[in-house]
Write an enzyme that holds these catalytic residues in place. Structure first.
Site, PDB file in Angstrom:
ATOM      1  N   GLU A 163       0.864  -1.220   0.020  1.00 18.94           N
ATOM      2  CA  GLU A 163      -0.027   0.036   0.064  1.00 18.94           C
ATOM      3  C   GLU A 163       0.849   1.114  -0.086  1.00 18.94           C
ATOM      4  O   GLU A 163       0.564   2.234  -0.699  1.00 18.94           O
ATOM      5  CB  GLU A 163      -0.884  -0.181   1.402  1.00 18.94           C
ATOM      6  CG  GLU A 163      -1.885  -1.070   1.113  1.00 18.94           C
ATOM      7  CD  GLU A 163      -1.349  -2.718   1.369  1.00 18.94           C
ATOM      8  OE1 GLU A 163      -0.516  -2.667   1.999  1.00 18.94           O
ATOM      9  OE2 GLU A 163      -2.238  -3.510   1.061  1.00 18.94           O
ATOM     10  N   HIS A 193     -11.559  -6.052   8.001  1.00 14.35           N
ATOM     11  CA  HIS A 193     -12.439  -5.928   6.774  1.00 14.35           C
ATOM     12  C   HIS A 193     -13.529  -4.954   7.195  1.00 14.35           C
ATOM     13  O   HIS A 193     -14.591  -4.998   6.338  1.00 14.35           O
ATOM     14  CB  HIS A 193     -12.841  -7.208   6.237  1.00 14.35           C
ATOM     15  CG  HIS A 193     -11.535  -8.277   5.817  1.00 14.35           C
ATOM     16  ND1 HIS A 193     -11.257  -9.112   6.687  1.00 14.35           N
ATOM     17  CD2 HIS A 193     -10.979  -8.125   4.938  1.00 14.35           C
ATOM     18  CE1 HIS A 193     -10.143  -9.712   6.028  1.00 14.35           C
ATOM     19  NE2 HIS A 193     -10.166  -9.268   4.806  1.00 14.35           N
TER      20      HIS A 193
END
Ligand SMILES: Cc1ncc(C[n+]2csc(CCOP(=O)(O)OP(=O)(O)O)c2C)c(N)n1
Ligand SMILES: [Mg+2]
Lengths: 415, 337
Positions: free
Chosen positions: B60, B129
């Site tokens: 990322e 998540h």
């Protein structure tokens, strides 16, 4: 002169790697160079990393095509140990099959399987001692199975039921067991690779004898934490085994995206001066032998070892994934390193300690064992029915002592 | 006009932008060939080629860092972080770099880019998540932060974000991808095809960043929400029968303070709702602004309904999620207060 050299700079273009084939294509692994079993030398554990650079580009293999164990990495395990290894792999495979089914039946929200990769975690565990610590990813449940962690506990976690040792807090398969040398799994990739190095450094700081094992997938080696781990391990010669499970895929992304121009993942270790080996991840004996070599190095204070396990993710990434969208359906059949269970079975039959009949019988016994564990786990509930963890468990354990604001919120929630 | 899910609307925004402007590039984990784990970029690589829509390594910080470099060159990257929960390795690049490049170079360099990420819970995703990290971005100077609650807004806001001269964090409530989820998890969600805000123009249009929208006018109390909580709040209002005005912020930074203040001065009461944790959450900022700007109109304290101050649990998801019952209780409390 009218046609002198062209001095305008060449036009650049961006290189974006592509896998050899996509859905609809013919699976092709001709680019995977596979040396003969037994052909890679076994260096002394105190070898200088420069002298074994080629081990980062080869593949250490023990079991040959005929099922014989050959070469310098063979001969470490007794027949009884190999039979136990086979049973552990069968158990993991049966466990996966049942839990996938349970997920489809709505008994849990999510599952991740190991199909094709069973040898890696099952054999590795046997190279460690009690007290050593793994920092696993979600695809190393064989570490628990091979260490005798009760399947029913794993299922309780998967079902998030009233007996879930993690109180319903964690996503299924994110187990934790200090007792079994299995550090709590994070969902965030690669964060734990460097933590394993820290654990190993701590063991060295305290003049202990225990070692650590770090785990990561091919795709996740791209994260910064992977590189931090290598530099810390290298600088402090930490007693850690740095494992990379190269199962060729990271969800839909083929391993070439994370590997880039390096040739292999093992080669990542070379720039850090870390002995780096590649091993046939579908060969139980080879995985165990290489892990044992690395463990001995660590325990003799010789420092870290990086191991790339070359394997293949036969199943979907998780129950949320459908691989037919990004790779040929028959790709796993073309995978040249075969199936770890069948290869070990063949070896044991060849040695005269196993047979087709006993294999079928063992599969049946193991299935019974898994079903029995599942019955017991289900008696404590599944995700949407039966016994559940308490709402109190949401609020407990954020801190050792619950601060007043969390207590107020718990009371507001009615608990 | 076409009927679109929020996934299709997000995809359409990128498609329209890539078509109009060849400096727009799209990349992220599993974003290229496969089209993203939520399928938001499906078809873009086939249409625009793999140098304009491609898969990245799982890094990322690499995704955002590379996007900053591209933006500095003159491209307009629109990148995806697979789940907001995975943005932390990029946080340094986002907060210390992207957010400040204009300021520290006195405009010599700028950073026009969009970072898209699915947020929020409701899918049994557990602690990695389900997160809603918007306050970690609104606390940073130099970022804009947008949260759509429906396909129409998602498309118009995403096109605006891509055309914006500064970095924009674009948070996509994943539980809204397929329908206006109102917190009643035991009922099937109505698909966007049956909702008026699933009607989305095919071509280019924009919605200005910084404008809130009143989803339901009312007199008794102001409910301030964004993303999934807009639909939860609407359900709570209907179920309690309280004549609340429901404001969908759409953009958290810049914030449409005028719309909020006007409403609270009228109703004298306010409930702020978000799924993220309470302490130092975005609701604290809204509540502080309301007491600064509407103090003399307030008839009761501003209340907040939020996720609990704990990690997002897996099994107890619906006891964690601030659903319509919890919002309804706060509405009643604020009316009595
Ligand atoms: C920081 C972070 N980014 C992204 C993800 C989403 N994600 C989960 S698994 C995965 C692929 C990992 O592939 P690999 O490392 O090869 O491991 P494998 O699943 O093949 O065992 C991705 C991208 C994540 N969990 N954490
Ligand atoms: Mg992988």
């Amino acid at each position: 002169m009218t046609d002198g050299p062209d001095l305008s700079p060449p036009r650049l273009s961006l290189h974006v790697p592509e896998p050899a084939v996509r859905p609809g294509g013919q699976p092709d692994f001709s680019n995977v160079k596979i040396p003969n079993a037994g052909s890679v030398p076994r260096p002394a554990v105190d070898v200088s990393p420069e002298d074994i650079r080629d081990l980062a580009f080869s593949i250490i293999r023990v079991l040959n095509r005929d099922g014989e164990a050959v070469g310098p990495w063979a001969g470490l395990l007794t027949d009884a140990e190999l039979l136990e290894g086979l049973r552990n792999m069968l158990k993991l495979r049966a466990f996966d099959a049942r839990m996938l089914m349970a997920q489809r039946q709505g008994k849990t929200s999510f599952y991740m399987q190991h199909l094709g990769e069973e040898a890696v975690s099952c054999a590795f565990r046997k190279a460690l001692e009690k007290g050593d610590m793994n920092f696993p990813t979600y695809r190393q449940a064989g570490l628990l199975i091979a260490d005798g962690y009760p399947m029913v506990e794993m299922m309780n976690q998967i079902f998030s039921n009233e007996a879930d040792p993690l109180h319903g807090r964690q996503l299924p398969v994110m187990y934790s067991s200090r007792e079994h040398g299995f550090f709590t799994i994070s969902g965030n990739l690669s964060t734990q690779y460097v933590q394993a190095v820290g654990w190993a450094m701590a063991s060295a700081i305290r003049n202990d004898s225990r070692i650590a094992a770090a785990w990561i997938g091919d795709g996740s080696t791209a994260e910064s934490d992977f590189h931090s781990a290598l530099v810390f391990a290298s600088t402090y010669k930490a007693p850690v085994i740095l494992n990379i499970v190269n199962n060729q895929w990271a969800i839909s992304t083929f391993q070439g995206i994370a590997r880039g121009g390096a040739g292999t993942f093992a080669a990542r270790g070379l720039g850090f001066g870390i002995p780096s080996l590649r091993v046939d991840g579908n060969d139980y004996l080879a995985v165990h032998a290489v892990a044992k070599w690395a463990a001995e190095r660590a325990r003799r204070n010789l420092g870290p070892t990086l191991i790339e396990y070359v394997t293949y993710r036969v199943g979907a990434h998780s129950t949320s994934d459908d691989p037919s969208a990004y790779r040929p359906k028959t790709e796993s059949e073309a995978w040249p390193l075969g199936d770890p269970v069948l290869r070990l079975k063949k070896h044991l039959i060849l040695r005269g300690v196993w047979s087709e009949e006993r294999h079928v019988q063992a599969e049946a016994e193991i299935l019974d064992e898994v079903l029995e564990a599942q019955r017991e786990a289900e008696s404590h509930g599944t995700l949407h029915s039966g016994g559940k963890p308490s709402v109190r468990d949401i609020f407990e354990g954020v801190y050792a002592d619950m601060p007043p604001h969390v207590r107020r919120q718990r009371q507001k929630a009615g608990y | 006009m076409a009927r679109m899910t929020m996934i299709e609307a997000v995809r359409s925004a990128m498609d329209v932008s890539m078509e109009r402007d060849e400096t727009v590039v799209v990349f992220g984990e599993d974003v290229g060939y496969f089209g993203g784990v939520f399928r938001c970029t499906q078809g873009l690589q086939a249409k625009y080629g793999k140098t304009r829509c491609f898969d990245t390594p799982i890094s990322e910080s690499g995704i955002v860092g590379a996007a900053i470099g591209m933006a500095a060159y003159g491209l307009k990257p629109c990148v995806e972080i697979q789940f907001a929960d995975y943005m932390y390795p990029a946080y340094d690049q986002i907060t210390q770099e992207a957010a400040r490049i204009r300021y520290r170079s006195a405009g010599d360099f700028t950073c026009p880019m969009v970072i898209r990420m699915p947020t929020g819970g409701g899918i049994f995703g557990g602690q990695t998540h389900s997160q809603s990290p918007e306050a970690l971005f609104t606390h940073v100077c130099g970022l804009k932060v947008v949260v759509p609650s429906n396909p129409y807004d998602a498309k118009g806001l995403l096109i605006s974000a891509i055309e914006d001269p500064d970095p924009v964090i674009f948070l996509e409530p994943k539980r809204l991808y397929n329908g206006p989820f109102d917190g009643h998890h035991e009922r099937p969600v109505t698909p966007w095809s049956k909702h008026e805000l699933g009607d989305v123009p095919d071509g280019h249009f924009t919605i200005p960043i910084g404008k809130a929208e009143i989803r339901r006018p009312g007199e008794a109390v102001t409910v301030i929400a964004y993303g999934t909580m807009v639909h939860v709040a609407l359900a709570a209002v209907e179920e309690t029968g309280i004549d609340a005005e429901v404001i969908d912020l759409r953009s958290l930074l810049p914030l449409d303070l005028d719309t909020i203040a006007q409403s609270v001065r009228k109703t004298g009461r306010c409930v702020v709702v978000h799924e993220a944790t309470l302490t130092s959450g975005y609701g604290a900022e809204v509540a502080a602004l309301i007491q600064e700007h509407c103090f003399y109109s307030l008839e009761s304290p501003v209340l907040r309904v939020t996720g609990w101050d704990t990690p997002y649990p897996h099994a107890q998801e619906w006891d964690y999620f601030p659903g319509p019952a919890r919002v309804g209780r706060a509405l009643q409390d604020v009316m009595e207060g």
